[in-house]
Design an enzyme around this catalytic site. Structure first.
Site, PDB file in Angstrom:
ATOM      1  N   ASN A  71       0.634  -1.520   0.153  1.00 24.14           N
ATOM      2  CA  ASN A  71       0.340   0.001  -0.253  1.00 24.14           C
ATOM      3  C   ASN A  71       1.281   1.106   0.103  1.00 24.14           C
ATOM      4  O   ASN A  71       0.673   2.366  -0.127  1.00 24.14           O
ATOM      5  CB  ASN A  71      -1.232  -0.002   1.140  1.00 24.14           C
ATOM      6  CG  ASN A  71      -1.981  -1.119   0.921  1.00 24.14           C
ATOM      7  OD1 ASN A  71      -2.487  -1.357   0.199  1.00 24.14           O
ATOM      8  ND2 ASN A  71      -2.381  -1.869   1.869  1.00 24.14           N
ATOM      9  N   ARG A  73       2.996   4.312  -1.461  1.00 25.57           N
ATOM     10  CA  ARG A  73       3.162   5.322  -2.798  1.00 25.57           C
ATOM     11  C   ARG A  73       3.723   6.234  -2.420  1.00 25.57           C
ATOM     12  O   ARG A  73       4.390   6.501  -1.161  1.00 25.57           O
ATOM     13  CB  ARG A  73       1.687   5.721  -2.905  1.00 25.57           C
ATOM     14  CG  ARG A  73       0.995   4.980  -3.299  1.00 25.57           C
ATOM     15  CD  ARG A  73       1.069   3.759  -4.233  1.00 25.57           C
ATOM     16  NE  ARG A  73      -0.326   2.674  -4.818  1.00 25.57           N
ATOM     17  CZ  ARG A  73      -0.171   1.381  -3.606  1.00 25.57           C
ATOM     18  NH1 ARG A  73       0.511   1.169  -2.571  1.00 25.57           N
ATOM     19  NH2 ARG A  73      -1.199   0.652  -4.211  1.00 25.57           N
ATOM     20  N   ASP A  90       1.593   6.095   3.121  1.00 27.54           N
ATOM     21  CA  ASP A  90       0.007   4.608   3.285  1.00 27.54           C
ATOM     22  C   ASP A  90      -0.808   4.943   3.157  1.00 27.54           C
ATOM     23  O   ASP A  90      -1.222   5.118   4.376  1.00 27.54           O
ATOM     24  CB  ASP A  90       1.154   3.493   4.520  1.00 27.54           C
ATOM     25  CG  ASP A  90      -0.099   2.077   4.567  1.00 27.54           C
ATOM     26  OD1 ASP A  90      -0.877   2.455   3.024  1.00 27.54           O
ATOM     27  OD2 ASP A  90       0.142   1.179   4.885  1.00 27.54           O
ATOM     28  N   TYR A  91      -1.031   4.955   1.702  1.00 26.02           N
ATOM     29  CA  TYR A  91      -2.986   5.975   1.840  1.00 26.02           C
ATOM     30  C   TYR A  91      -4.159   5.515   1.651  1.00 26.02           C
ATOM     31  O   TYR A  91      -4.759   5.846   1.431  1.00 26.02           O
ATOM     32  CB  TYR A  91      -2.894   6.981   0.775  1.00 26.02           C
ATOM     33  CG  TYR A  91      -2.955   6.719  -0.326  1.00 26.02           C
ATOM     34  CD1 TYR A  91      -1.463   6.893  -0.974  1.00 26.02           C
ATOM     35  CD2 TYR A  91      -3.671   6.335  -0.968  1.00 26.02           C
ATOM     36  CE1 TYR A  91      -1.427   6.209  -2.376  1.00 26.02           C
ATOM     37  CE2 TYR A  91      -3.054   5.831  -2.809  1.00 26.02           C
ATOM     38  CZ  TYR A  91      -2.343   6.559  -3.423  1.00 26.02           C
ATOM     39  OH  TYR A  91      -2.180   6.085  -4.632  1.00 26.02           O
ATOM     40  N   HIS A  92      -3.919   3.610   2.008  1.00 23.24           N
ATOM     41  CA  HIS A  92      -5.185   2.991   1.773  1.00 23.24           C
ATOM     42  C   HIS A  92      -5.972   2.529   2.818  1.00 23.24           C
ATOM     43  O   HIS A  92      -4.345   2.264   3.709  1.00 23.24           O
ATOM     44  CB  HIS A  92      -4.697   1.427   0.558  1.00 23.24           C
ATOM     45  CG  HIS A  92      -4.742   2.453  -0.686  1.00 23.24           C
ATOM     46  ND1 HIS A  92      -3.185   2.311  -1.053  1.00 23.24           N
ATOM     47  CD2 HIS A  92      -5.651   2.117  -1.674  1.00 23.24           C
ATOM     48  CE1 HIS A  92      -3.851   3.018  -2.504  1.00 23.24           C
ATOM     49  NE2 HIS A  92      -4.617   2.658  -2.900  1.00 23.24           N
TER      50      HIS A  92
END
Length: 92
Positions: A71, A73, A90-92
Site C-alpha cells: 500500500n 506510494r 500508506d494512503y489506503h
C-alpha cells in the site's frame, strides 16, 4: 528536478542515503523512483512497468502516485517541469 519534499525521511534518504524515516526494505525501489523523479519534467516520465503511475483525486487532486510496495506510494505533484510536494505514504 525535485524542488520540495513533504516527507522529511524521504528527503533525508534522497540527500544522504540515510534510511531513517523510511522502511529499509523500500530503499532500493525508492532510490530508483527518486532518481527518475529528479530528472523527470512531467508525471508521465514516471510511467515505468510495475510502478502503476496514476493520478490522484479528492484531497490529493493534482497529485500523482507510483507504487513502492504493498500500500506504500510515492506521491508528488508538478509545478512546471519540477516535482513538488513529494511524499511517501500508506494512503489506503
Amino acid at each position: 528536478m525535485i524542488k520540495h519534499f513533504l516527507h522529511k525521511g524521504v528527503q533525508t534518504f534522497f540527500e544522504t542515503g540515510s534510511k531513517v524515516g523510511i522502511r529499509p526494505d523500500h530503499a532500493k525501489k525508492l532510490k530508483q523512483q527518486l532518481l527518475l523523479l529528479n530528472s523527470a519534467s512531467s508525471p508521465t516520465a514516471m510511467n515505468m512497468p510495475g510502478w502503476c503511475l496514476h493520478r490522484l483525486s479528492h484531497d490529493l487532486d493534482g497529485h500523482w502516485a507510483v507504487t513502492v510496495n504493498g500500500n506504500w506510494r510515492l506521491t508528488f505533484a508538478f509545478d512546471g517541469g519540477d516535482a513538488i510536494l513529494v511524499d511517501y505514504q500508506d494512503y489506503h
